[in-house]
Write a protein that holds these residues in place. Sequence first.
Motif, PDB file in Angstrom:
ATOM      1  N   ILE A 198      58.978  38.504  37.868  1.00  0.00           N
ATOM      2  CA  ILE A 198      57.553  38.813  37.573  1.00  0.00           C
ATOM      3  C   ILE A 198      56.935  38.122  36.320  1.00  0.00           C
ATOM      4  O   ILE A 198      55.737  37.878  36.110  1.00  0.00           O
ATOM      5  CB  ILE A 198      57.341  40.453  37.321  1.00  0.00           C
ATOM      6  CG1 ILE A 198      58.034  40.907  38.566  1.00  0.00           C
ATOM      7  CG2 ILE A 198      56.282  40.709  36.737  1.00  0.00           C
ATOM      8  CD1 ILE A 198      58.177  42.428  38.631  1.00  0.00           C
ATOM      9  N   SER A 199      57.872  38.090  35.295  1.00  0.00           N
ATOM     10  CA  SER A 199      57.196  37.201  34.065  1.00  0.00           C
ATOM     11  C   SER A 199      56.979  35.575  34.574  1.00  0.00           C
ATOM     12  O   SER A 199      55.982  35.172  33.922  1.00  0.00           O
ATOM     13  CB  SER A 199      58.597  37.242  32.946  1.00  0.00           C
ATOM     14  OG  SER A 199      58.127  36.575  31.694  1.00  0.00           O
ATOM     15  N   GLY A 200      57.859  35.079  35.272  1.00  0.00           N
ATOM     16  CA  GLY A 200      57.654  33.980  35.738  1.00  0.00           C
ATOM     17  C   GLY A 200      56.582  33.431  36.635  1.00  0.00           C
ATOM     18  O   GLY A 200      56.183  32.398  37.097  1.00  0.00           O
ATOM     19  N   GLN A 201      55.991  34.834  37.105  1.00  0.00           N
ATOM     20  CA  GLN A 201      54.953  34.626  38.190  1.00  0.00           C
ATOM     21  C   GLN A 201      55.416  34.067  39.716  1.00  0.00           C
ATOM     22  O   GLN A 201      54.879  33.447  40.443  1.00  0.00           O
ATOM     23  CB  GLN A 201      53.899  34.022  37.946  1.00  0.00           C
ATOM     24  CG  GLN A 201      52.904  34.913  36.857  1.00  0.00           C
ATOM     25  CD  GLN A 201      51.333  34.267  36.291  1.00  0.00           C
ATOM     26  OE1 GLN A 201      51.255  33.191  35.933  1.00  0.00           O
ATOM     27  NE2 GLN A 201      50.704  35.064  36.542  1.00  0.00           N
ATOM     28  N   ASP A 202      56.556  34.573  39.861  1.00  0.00           N
ATOM     29  CA  ASP A 202      57.364  33.958  41.477  1.00  0.00           C
ATOM     30  C   ASP A 202      57.145  35.033  42.263  1.00  0.00           C
ATOM     31  O   ASP A 202      58.171  35.843  42.217  1.00  0.00           O
ATOM     32  CB  ASP A 202      58.694  33.410  40.967  1.00  0.00           C
ATOM     33  CG  ASP A 202      59.297  32.809  42.175  1.00  0.00           C
ATOM     34  OD1 ASP A 202      58.916  33.120  43.354  1.00  0.00           O
ATOM     35  OD2 ASP A 202      60.269  32.146  42.021  1.00  0.00           O
ATOM     36  N   SER A 203      56.089  35.335  42.782  1.00  0.00           N
ATOM     37  CA  SER A 203      55.880  36.455  43.765  1.00  0.00           C
ATOM     38  C   SER A 203      56.733  36.337  44.742  1.00  0.00           C
ATOM     39  O   SER A 203      57.043  37.724  45.306  1.00  0.00           O
ATOM     40  CB  SER A 203      54.395  36.454  44.065  1.00  0.00           C
ATOM     41  OG  SER A 203      54.074  35.221  45.022  1.00  0.00           O
TER      42      SER A 203
END
Length: 218
Positions: A198-203
């Motif tokens: 979530i932090s790395g925006q890897d959905s």
Amino acid sequence: MQIQRKTLAEEVAERLIEGISNDEYGIGEKLPTEPELMKIYGVGRSSIREAIKILSIKGILNVLQGVGTFVISKNAEESLEAQMNKAEIKDVQEVRSLLDSKIAAKAAISRNEKDLKNIKKYLELRAQFAEANQASECYEADANFHLAIAEACGNKLLKEIYKIATKHIMSSFQTKHDNNTESFKISQKIHTELYQCISGQDSDKASVIAQKIVDQTY
């Protein structure tokens, strides 16, 4: 997770529904005036007005300005929360299973720094309480971790549905885990991975990991 107490208006609304169900107030009948209702239920004007508003929204009462408030139905649609409270835990768990991956994916895209800070706070509390075998605190931190992710997804309706489901699941934790935190220690790593996605925006990866967590395939 704090227990939400009923307001005076909600209590009055429930008592009015009881009266309507018991034919104390019949269909088509006009309710007593506000001052009379205040005396009957021992509450202030604002509580009476709010209770009438609640029942108007539910389709039980109809307010005609300058005329009065009338009973138009005995039936109200049962709230989602009430339905979940009556549901089997496996059914509620299935709802959560359907929601978790979607919520995690959306949170990875929509989250902001405040959201990340909140998610991380509960992740760390989860680990801390699990290691100390403080069961109730650990269960609450776990629930709040997932609720923080739901908050970050940016969809208020999804968040509210998830919040209701989580509250129901929380009530089963003590029985299911026998007041023990061992399984929470084991699953801390995959929860950390979820936070990192979530932090790395890897959905895509967040969605997969969230599903693994709810299915307990880790």
